[in-house]
Design a protein around this motif. Structure first.
Motif, PDB file in Angstrom:
ATOM      1  N   GLN A  22       0.819  -1.076  -0.098  1.00  0.00           N
ATOM      2  CA  GLN A  22       0.119  -0.153   0.058  1.00  0.00           C
ATOM      3  C   GLN A  22       0.931   1.112  -0.172  1.00  0.00           C
ATOM      4  O   GLN A  22       0.442   2.258  -0.392  1.00  0.00           O
ATOM      5  CB  GLN A  22      -0.780   0.007   1.157  1.00  0.00           C
ATOM      6  CG  GLN A  22      -2.036  -0.961   1.207  1.00  0.00           C
ATOM      7  CD  GLN A  22      -2.980  -1.087   2.356  1.00  0.00           C
ATOM      8  OE1 GLN A  22      -2.598  -0.329   3.593  1.00  0.00           O
ATOM      9  NE2 GLN A  22      -3.907  -1.866   2.275  1.00  0.00           N
TER      10      GLN A  22
ATOM     11  N   ASN B 197       1.642   2.362  -3.476  1.00  0.00           N
ATOM     12  CA  ASN B 197       0.454   2.867  -4.134  1.00  0.00           C
ATOM     13  C   ASN B 197       0.142   4.301  -4.045  1.00  0.00           C
ATOM     14  O   ASN B 197      -0.182   4.981  -4.562  1.00  0.00           O
ATOM     15  CB  ASN B 197      -0.510   1.928  -4.106  1.00  0.00           C
ATOM     16  CG  ASN B 197      -0.365   0.536  -4.533  1.00  0.00           C
ATOM     17  OD1 ASN B 197       0.482   0.641  -5.751  1.00  0.00           O
ATOM     18  ND2 ASN B 197      -0.966  -0.264  -4.366  1.00  0.00           N
ATOM     19  N   ARG B 198       0.422   4.591  -2.497  1.00  0.00           N
ATOM     20  CA  ARG B 198       0.012   5.704  -2.046  1.00  0.00           C
ATOM     21  C   ARG B 198       0.873   6.886  -2.578  1.00  0.00           C
ATOM     22  O   ARG B 198       0.584   7.878  -2.987  1.00  0.00           O
ATOM     23  CB  ARG B 198      -0.140   5.911  -0.456  1.00  0.00           C
ATOM     24  CG  ARG B 198      -0.660   7.170   0.000  1.00  0.00           C
ATOM     25  CD  ARG B 198      -0.707   7.061   1.510  1.00  0.00           C
ATOM     26  NE  ARG B 198      -1.530   5.823   2.010  1.00  0.00           N
ATOM     27  CZ  ARG B 198      -0.975   4.948   2.418  1.00  0.00           C
ATOM     28  NH1 ARG B 198       0.190   4.767   2.801  1.00  0.00           N
ATOM     29  NH2 ARG B 198      -1.872   3.773   3.047  1.00  0.00           N
TER      30      ARG B 198
ATOM     31  N   ALA C  55       2.640   6.832  -5.408  1.00  0.00           N
ATOM     32  CA  ALA C  55       2.415   6.842  -6.755  1.00  0.00           C
ATOM     33  C   ALA C  55       1.337   7.784  -6.833  1.00  0.00           C
ATOM     34  O   ALA C  55       1.199   8.599  -7.952  1.00  0.00           O
ATOM     35  CB  ALA C  55       2.091   5.602  -7.505  1.00  0.00           C
ATOM     36  N   GLU C  56       0.190   7.915  -6.131  1.00  0.00           N
ATOM     37  CA  GLU C  56      -0.973   8.485  -6.466  1.00  0.00           C
ATOM     38  C   GLU C  56      -0.812   9.843  -5.981  1.00  0.00           C
ATOM     39  O   GLU C  56      -0.950  10.697  -6.648  1.00  0.00           O
ATOM     40  CB  GLU C  56      -2.200   7.990  -5.465  1.00  0.00           C
ATOM     41  CG  GLU C  56      -3.333   8.729  -5.373  1.00  0.00           C
ATOM     42  CD  GLU C  56      -4.502   7.938  -4.448  1.00  0.00           C
ATOM     43  OE1 GLU C  56      -5.574   8.543  -4.461  1.00  0.00           O
ATOM     44  OE2 GLU C  56      -4.086   6.960  -3.890  1.00  0.00           O
ATOM     45  N   MET C  57       0.073  10.093  -4.920  1.00  0.00           N
ATOM     46  CA  MET C  57       0.710  11.412  -4.427  1.00  0.00           C
ATOM     47  C   MET C  57       1.184  12.154  -5.545  1.00  0.00           C
ATOM     48  O   MET C  57       1.089  13.308  -5.747  1.00  0.00           O
ATOM     49  CB  MET C  57       1.170  11.483  -3.041  1.00  0.00           C
ATOM     50  CG  MET C  57       0.490  11.041  -2.032  1.00  0.00           C
ATOM     51  SD  MET C  57       1.178  10.793  -0.209  1.00  0.00           S
ATOM     52  CE  MET C  57       1.662  12.506  -0.081  1.00  0.00           C
ATOM     53  N   GLU C  58       2.209  11.365  -6.056  1.00  0.00           N
ATOM     54  CA  GLU C  58       3.272  11.974  -7.192  1.00  0.00           C
ATOM     55  C   GLU C  58       2.194  12.155  -8.565  1.00  0.00           C
ATOM     56  O   GLU C  58       2.493  13.250  -8.804  1.00  0.00           O
ATOM     57  CB  GLU C  58       4.209  10.898  -7.639  1.00  0.00           C
ATOM     58  CG  GLU C  58       5.279  11.294  -8.504  1.00  0.00           C
ATOM     59  CD  GLU C  58       6.074  10.341  -8.787  1.00  0.00           C
ATOM     60  OE1 GLU C  58       7.085  10.607  -9.771  1.00  0.00           O
ATOM     61  OE2 GLU C  58       6.189   9.256  -8.167  1.00  0.00           O
ATOM     62  N   PHE C  59       1.286  11.280  -8.696  1.00  0.00           N
ATOM     63  CA  PHE C  59       0.579  11.887  -9.821  1.00  0.00           C
ATOM     64  C   PHE C  59      -0.489  13.080  -9.878  1.00  0.00           C
ATOM     65  O   PHE C  59      -0.537  13.833 -10.551  1.00  0.00           O
ATOM     66  CB  PHE C  59      -0.538  10.417 -10.139  1.00  0.00           C
ATOM     67  CG  PHE C  59      -1.448  10.724 -11.073  1.00  0.00           C
ATOM     68  CD1 PHE C  59      -1.109  10.778 -12.464  1.00  0.00           C
ATOM     69  CD2 PHE C  59      -2.776  10.960 -10.925  1.00  0.00           C
ATOM     70  CE1 PHE C  59      -2.068  10.914 -13.530  1.00  0.00           C
ATOM     71  CE2 PHE C  59      -3.620  11.282 -12.107  1.00  0.00           C
ATOM     72  CZ  PHE C  59      -3.346  11.353 -13.540  1.00  0.00           C
ATOM     73  N   THR C  60      -0.952  13.146  -8.542  1.00  0.00           N
ATOM     74  CA  THR C  60      -1.679  14.233  -7.923  1.00  0.00           C
ATOM     75  C   THR C  60      -0.993  15.611  -8.228  1.00  0.00           C
ATOM     76  O   THR C  60      -1.461  16.595  -8.784  1.00  0.00           O
ATOM     77  CB  THR C  60      -2.362  14.081  -6.779  1.00  0.00           C
ATOM     78  OG1 THR C  60      -3.146  12.910  -6.521  1.00  0.00           O
ATOM     79  CG2 THR C  60      -3.234  15.168  -6.371  1.00  0.00           C
TER      80      THR C  60
END
Length: 252
Positions: free
Chosen positions: A8, A11-12, A14-19
């Motif tokens: 997890q 994934n978190r 990566a999500e923060m980086e995408f945002t």
């Protein structure tokens, strides 16, 4: 359990980086949208301030002097047009007077032209008459032809009207009654009921010596004498050649 927690975390991240990447990419767009919104608000405010109602008072203040001065303007225009109308009436009267003068001048010129044509024709008639007086009966020297003068002043020979040319007294005496009347009318000679009187007046008009100055016998034999002179001369020469000339001279 530890494996699940470890999965997890990436994934978190990566999500923060995408945002973060998307936010960074959209930040200029958001900024431009804000600027556009400010401009739209400014345009809306200007439109609201520039309405007809906002400028109605100003328009009325500008139109009021024009409305109040309309009567004065019309009166001034009428006052200035009055002299122009008077000048137009005067000019119209002058044009009418000028046209009348031109008409009178045209009539005078036409009358003068007619006088000149008549004078020229009269001089030509006098010349032909003076010449024809010396031509006797017109057998040796033919008469000069006096032309007809039309209403337009043009001259034409009688032959143009199918009439014989009056070259001698024989032509005159042989005119038909219709031809004689045509000559009398076109020459302006008073038509008579008596043919001999008409012939006498026609001869007098063209300058032919009146027949009363000759005997009727002389008038009758004159053409034969003229035609026989060459024959008589030939006989006289022949007599001289044959030796009879002295006898002829003694008998004369």
């Amino acid at each position: 359990m530890s494996r699940t927690g470890s999965n997890q975390t990436p994934n978190r991240d990566a999500e923060m980086e995408f945002t973060s990447v998307v936010g960074t990419a959209l930040r200029p767009v958001t900024s431009r949208l804000g600027e556009i919104q400010q401009r739209l608000d400014s345009i809306a405010a200007n439109i609201q301030n520039n309405t007809v109602a906002a400028h109605e008072g100003m328009l009325q203040s500008h139109l009021r002097p024009l409305r109040d001065g309309q009567t004065e303007i019309v009166a001034e225009i009428s006052q200035r047009l009055t002299p122009l109308n008077n000048n137009i009436d005067t000019l119209r009267s002058q044009i009418i007077t000028t046209n009348q003068c031109l008409d009178e001048l045209g009539r005078s010129l036409q009358a003068a032209r007619d006088d000149v044509v008549n004078a020229q024709h009269a001089a030509l008639v006098k010349f032909c008459q003076s010449y024809n007086v010396s031509c006797g009966l017109g057998f040796i020297h033919t008469f000069k032809i006096i032309p007809f003068v039309g209403a337009d002043g043009t001259s034409q020979l009688p032959s143009a009207f199918g009439l014989p040319l009056l070259l001698n007294t024989c032509v005159i005496n042989n005119l038909t009654d219709h031809q004689l009347n045509q000559y009398m009318e076109r020459y302006g000679i008073q038509v008579e009921t008596n043919r001999s009187t008409q012939l006498s007046k026609l001869r007098e008009f063209i300058g032919c010596m009146p027949p009363d100055d000759f005997t009727s016998y002389g008038v009758a034999i004159f053409p034969f004498l003229i035609g026989g002179l060459p024959y008589l001369s030939f006989l006289f020469v022949a007599a001289l050649v044959s030796g009879c000339g002295s006898w002829i001279l003694m008998s004369l």
